[in-house]
Design a protein around this motif. Structure first.
Motif, PDB file in Angstrom:
ATOM      1  N   ARG A 173     -13.682   4.073   4.355  1.00 38.98           N
ATOM      2  CA  ARG A 173     -12.846   3.523   5.411  1.00 38.98           C
ATOM      3  C   ARG A 173     -11.380   3.907   5.216  1.00 38.98           C
ATOM      4  O   ARG A 173     -10.661   4.204   6.174  1.00 38.98           O
ATOM      5  CB  ARG A 173     -12.992   1.999   5.444  1.00 38.98           C
ATOM      6  CG  ARG A 173     -12.459   1.356   6.712  1.00 38.98           C
ATOM      7  CD  ARG A 173     -12.773  -0.125   6.733  1.00 38.98           C
ATOM      8  NE  ARG A 173     -14.205  -0.344   6.573  1.00 38.98           N
ATOM      9  CZ  ARG A 173     -14.725  -1.553   6.335  1.00 38.98           C
ATOM     10  NH1 ARG A 173     -13.935  -2.601   6.194  1.00 38.98           N
ATOM     11  NH2 ARG A 173     -16.036  -1.690   6.227  1.00 38.98           N
ATOM     12  N   ALA A 174     -10.936   3.893   3.941  1.00 44.38           N
ATOM     13  CA  ALA A 174      -9.564   4.290   3.660  1.00 44.38           C
ATOM     14  C   ALA A 174      -9.328   5.747   4.036  1.00 44.38           C
ATOM     15  O   ALA A 174      -8.270   6.105   4.581  1.00 44.38           O
ATOM     16  CB  ALA A 174      -9.254   4.067   2.182  1.00 44.38           C
ATOM     17  N   THR A 175     -10.312   6.596   3.748  1.00 37.84           N
ATOM     18  CA  THR A 175     -10.197   8.012   4.113  1.00 37.84           C
ATOM     19  C   THR A 175     -10.096   8.174   5.629  1.00 37.84           C
ATOM     20  O   THR A 175      -9.324   9.004   6.133  1.00 37.84           O
ATOM     21  CB  THR A 175     -11.404   8.795   3.577  1.00 37.84           C
ATOM     22  OG1 THR A 175     -11.447   8.670   2.144  1.00 37.84           O
ATOM     23  CG2 THR A 175     -11.316  10.257   3.945  1.00 37.84           C
ATOM     24  N   LEU A 176     -10.864   7.377   6.357  1.00 36.44           N
ATOM     25  CA  LEU A 176     -10.816   7.429   7.822  1.00 36.44           C
ATOM     26  C   LEU A 176      -9.423   7.069   8.341  1.00 36.44           C
ATOM     27  O   LEU A 176      -8.856   7.769   9.187  1.00 36.44           O
ATOM     28  CB  LEU A 176     -11.867   6.475   8.394  1.00 36.44           C
ATOM     29  CG  LEU A 176     -11.871   6.310   9.916  1.00 36.44           C
ATOM     30  CD1 LEU A 176     -12.288   7.607  10.584  1.00 36.44           C
ATOM     31  CD2 LEU A 176     -12.806   5.173  10.319  1.00 36.44           C
ATOM     32  N   TYR A 177      -8.874   5.965   7.826  1.00 37.65           N
ATOM     33  CA  TYR A 177      -7.543   5.547   8.265  1.00 37.65           C
ATOM     34  C   TYR A 177      -6.482   6.581   7.879  1.00 37.65           C
ATOM     35  O   TYR A 177      -5.559   6.866   8.647  1.00 37.65           O
ATOM     36  CB  TYR A 177      -7.190   4.194   7.656  1.00 37.65           C
ATOM     37  CG  TYR A 177      -7.902   3.029   8.293  1.00 37.65           C
ATOM     38  CD1 TYR A 177      -7.936   2.861   9.663  1.00 37.65           C
ATOM     39  CD2 TYR A 177      -8.547   2.072   7.500  1.00 37.65           C
ATOM     40  CE1 TYR A 177      -8.593   1.793  10.241  1.00 37.65           C
ATOM     41  CE2 TYR A 177      -9.208   1.002   8.076  1.00 37.65           C
ATOM     42  CZ  TYR A 177      -9.225   0.858   9.442  1.00 37.65           C
ATOM     43  OH  TYR A 177      -9.871  -0.200  10.016  1.00 37.65           O
ATOM     44  N   ALA A 178      -6.610   7.134   6.679  1.00 34.45           N
ATOM     45  CA  ALA A 178      -5.619   8.099   6.216  1.00 34.45           C
ATOM     46  C   ALA A 178      -5.624   9.350   7.102  1.00 34.45           C
ATOM     47  O   ALA A 178      -4.551   9.840   7.502  1.00 34.45           O
ATOM     48  CB  ALA A 178      -5.905   8.469   4.758  1.00 34.45           C
ATOM     49  N   ARG A 179      -6.788   9.850   7.431  1.00 33.36           N
ATOM     50  CA  ARG A 179      -6.868  11.042   8.287  1.00 33.36           C
ATOM     51  C   ARG A 179      -6.288  10.751   9.668  1.00 33.36           C
ATOM     52  O   ARG A 179      -5.600  11.596  10.257  1.00 33.36           O
ATOM     53  CB  ARG A 179      -8.311  11.487   8.412  1.00 33.36           C
ATOM     54  CG  ARG A 179      -8.865  12.126   7.141  1.00 33.36           C
ATOM     55  CD  ARG A 179     -10.335  12.460   7.298  1.00 33.36           C
ATOM     56  NE  ARG A 179     -10.879  13.087   6.093  1.00 33.36           N
ATOM     57  CZ  ARG A 179     -12.175  13.350   5.915  1.00 33.36           C
ATOM     58  NH1 ARG A 179     -13.047  13.035   6.864  1.00 33.36           N
ATOM     59  NH2 ARG A 179     -12.578  13.909   4.794  1.00 33.36           N
ATOM     60  N   ALA A 180      -6.592   9.555  10.192  1.00 35.88           N
ATOM     61  CA  ALA A 180      -6.066   9.204  11.512  1.00 35.88           C
ATOM     62  C   ALA A 180      -4.554   9.136  11.508  1.00 35.88           C
ATOM     63  O   ALA A 180      -3.904   9.407  12.530  1.00 35.88           O
ATOM     64  CB  ALA A 180      -6.653   7.867  11.967  1.00 35.88           C
ATOM     65  N   ALA A 181      -3.974   8.793  10.352  1.00 35.98           N
ATOM     66  CA  ALA A 181      -2.523   8.688  10.245  1.00 35.98           C
ATOM     67  C   ALA A 181      -1.878   9.960   9.709  1.00 35.98           C
ATOM     68  O   ALA A 181      -0.664   9.995   9.478  1.00 35.98           O
ATOM     69  CB  ALA A 181      -2.157   7.507   9.339  1.00 35.98           C
ATOM     70  N   GLY A 182      -2.665  11.017   9.502  1.00 35.56           N
ATOM     71  CA  GLY A 182      -2.122  12.253   8.974  1.00 35.56           C
ATOM     72  C   GLY A 182      -1.778  12.164   7.500  1.00 35.56           C
ATOM     73  O   GLY A 182      -0.896  12.878   7.022  1.00 35.56           O
ATOM     74  N   LEU A 183      -2.471  11.300   6.761  1.00 33.68           N
ATOM     75  CA  LEU A 183      -2.213  11.108   5.332  1.00 33.68           C
ATOM     76  C   LEU A 183      -3.488  11.392   4.550  1.00 33.68           C
ATOM     77  O   LEU A 183      -4.519  11.748   5.112  1.00 33.68           O
ATOM     78  CB  LEU A 183      -1.729   9.674   5.074  1.00 33.68           C
ATOM     79  CG  LEU A 183      -0.469   9.229   5.814  1.00 33.68           C
ATOM     80  CD1 LEU A 183      -0.245   7.727   5.639  1.00 33.68           C
ATOM     81  CD2 LEU A 183       0.746  10.016   5.342  1.00 33.68           C
ATOM     82  N   SER A 184      -3.402  11.201   3.248  1.00 34.85           N
ATOM     83  CA  SER A 184      -4.569  11.340   2.389  1.00 34.85           C
ATOM     84  C   SER A 184      -4.560  10.226   1.355  1.00 34.85           C
ATOM     85  O   SER A 184      -3.506   9.682   1.012  1.00 34.85           O
ATOM     86  CB  SER A 184      -4.586  12.704   1.684  1.00 34.85           C
ATOM     87  OG  SER A 184      -3.428  12.854   0.873  1.00 34.85           O
ATOM     88  N   VAL A 185      -5.739   9.887   0.848  1.00 29.09           N
ATOM     89  CA  VAL A 185      -5.864   8.847  -0.167  1.00 29.09           C
ATOM     90  C   VAL A 185      -5.479   9.420  -1.524  1.00 29.09           C
ATOM     91  O   VAL A 185      -6.046  10.421  -1.968  1.00 29.09           O
ATOM     92  CB  VAL A 185      -7.302   8.297  -0.220  1.00 29.09           C
ATOM     93  CG1 VAL A 185      -7.433   7.269  -1.337  1.00 29.09           C
ATOM     94  CG2 VAL A 185      -7.682   7.678   1.117  1.00 29.09           C
ATOM     95  N   VAL A 186      -4.505   8.788  -2.171  1.00 30.17           N
ATOM     96  CA  VAL A 186      -4.061   9.235  -3.488  1.00 30.17           C
ATOM     97  C   VAL A 186      -4.879   8.572  -4.588  1.00 30.17           C
ATOM     98  O   VAL A 186      -5.473   9.230  -5.438  1.00 30.17           O
ATOM     99  CB  VAL A 186      -2.562   8.946  -3.684  1.00 30.17           C
ATOM    100  CG1 VAL A 186      -2.118   9.360  -5.091  1.00 30.17           C
ATOM    101  CG2 VAL A 186      -1.742   9.665  -2.621  1.00 30.17           C
ATOM    102  N   ARG A 187      -4.916   7.256  -4.569  1.00 34.51           N
ATOM    103  CA  ARG A 187      -5.662   6.536  -5.604  1.00 34.51           C
ATOM    104  C   ARG A 187      -5.832   5.075  -5.199  1.00 34.51           C
ATOM    105  O   ARG A 187      -5.222   4.596  -4.240  1.00 34.51           O
ATOM    106  CB  ARG A 187      -4.933   6.609  -6.958  1.00 34.51           C
ATOM    107  CG  ARG A 187      -3.545   5.996  -6.987  1.00 34.51           C
ATOM    108  CD  ARG A 187      -2.839   6.310  -8.291  1.00 34.51           C
ATOM    109  NE  ARG A 187      -1.472   5.824  -8.325  1.00 34.51           N
ATOM    110  CZ  ARG A 187      -1.117   4.640  -8.802  1.00 34.51           C
ATOM    111  NH1 ARG A 187      -2.031   3.819  -9.284  1.00 34.51           N
ATOM    112  NH2 ARG A 187       0.158   4.270  -8.811  1.00 34.51           N
ATOM    113  N   ILE A 188      -6.676   4.384  -5.969  1.00 40.04           N
ATOM    114  CA  ILE A 188      -6.865   2.945  -5.796  1.00 40.04           C
ATOM    115  C   ILE A 188      -5.852   2.219  -6.672  1.00 40.04           C
ATOM    116  O   ILE A 188      -5.704   2.523  -7.858  1.00 40.04           O
ATOM    117  CB  ILE A 188      -8.295   2.532  -6.183  1.00 40.04           C
ATOM    118  CG1 ILE A 188      -9.301   3.119  -5.186  1.00 40.04           C
ATOM    119  CG2 ILE A 188      -8.436   1.020  -6.237  1.00 40.04           C
ATOM    120  CD1 ILE A 188     -10.750   2.838  -5.537  1.00 40.04           C
ATOM    121  N   LEU A 189      -5.153   1.266  -6.087  1.00 41.70           N
ATOM    122  CA  LEU A 189      -4.171   0.487  -6.838  1.00 41.70           C
ATOM    123  C   LEU A 189      -4.771  -0.776  -7.443  1.00 41.70           C
ATOM    124  O   LEU A 189      -4.399  -1.182  -8.539  1.00 41.70           O
ATOM    125  CB  LEU A 189      -3.000   0.111  -5.924  1.00 41.70           C
ATOM    126  CG  LEU A 189      -2.189   1.280  -5.353  1.00 41.70           C
ATOM    127  CD1 LEU A 189      -1.117   0.756  -4.415  1.00 41.70           C
ATOM    128  CD2 LEU A 189      -1.568   2.114  -6.472  1.00 41.70           C
TER     129      LEU A 189
END
Length: 235
Positions: A173-189
């Protein structure tokens, strides 16, 4: 000069409590913070069944009620032993003796007899054997049966699978949101459990075969769920 002194004092002041308690404040993070709540699931076939069974007897005297109850309960326990149920899987949960009353208008209650009850909790490690054993217990004098309650012998292993599934779902789900926002997932905090992990047994089905008199218990599958809150850093 006075302005410089005031600036120095401002720098020396402690941080606000909310900032001081947060090891990695969102405002200071180099990126975008995303919080995701995900529920992971898995399924298992229950491998434990627990029932409550016992004997209720009545007689005119307390001693007779107890004696009759003890004799019938001895046969019930012997049937469990013959069926291979270990002593560690049989626990007495209630043993009571109570008077029985007759009530009439404008008259004090009169004792008409006594009722004795002896109940045990029985754990079956082979669910398929529990149905025929229930029939045997009734044949030996058991007239009180509740259950079965189905469970897992190792619920932690099932919950770990559900937790793993929850993390995978959260990352997807995080990957989906990141792509929609033009970003990428770096890591889990951070990862935290919501505390409502559960094993939910499915319906217990009873059946009686046409060619046999044995009761059959069909456990079905139990749903195991884990709910996690996961914080991601996006860039």
């Amino acid at each position: 000069m006075r302005g410089l002194i005031l600036a120095g004092l401002a720098i020396a002041l402690p941080l606000p409590p909310a900032v001081a308690q947060s090891p990695q404040p969102a405002a200071m993070m180099d990126g975008t913070i995303l919080d995701v709540v995900a529920e992971g699931t898995t399924s298992r076939v229950p491998d434990l069944a627990t029932i409550r069974t016992g004997v209720v007897t009545q007689s005119a005297t307390a001693s007779a009620a107890l004696a009759d109850n003890a004799a019938r309960m001895a046969r019930v326990l012997a049937a469990l032993s013959r069926a291979g149920v270990a002593a560690r899987d049989v626990t007495t949960t209630a043993a009571t003796l109570s008077p029985q009353y007759r009530y009439a208008d404008n008259q004090p209650p009169v004792i008409t007899g006594y009722q004795a009850t002896n109940t045990v909790s029985v754990r079956f490690r082979t669910i398929s054997a529990s149905g025929p054993i229930l029939d045997a217990l009734v044949a030996q004098g058991a007239n009180q049966i509740e259950g079965p309650i189905l469970s897992l012998a190792d619920p932690d292993a099932a919950l770990d699978d559900a937790r793993t599934d929850a993390v995978k779902r959260a990352r997807a789900r995080a990957t989906l949101y990141a792509r929609a926002a033009g970003l990428s997932v770096v890591r889990i905090l951070s990862i935290s459990e919501s505390g409502d992990q559960a094993v939910s047994p499915g319906p217990v089905l009873y059946a009686r075969a046409k060619e046999a008199a044995d009761t059959t218990i069909m456990p079905g599958e139990s749903a195991v769920t884990a709910r996690l809150s996961v914080r991601f850093l996006l860039k």
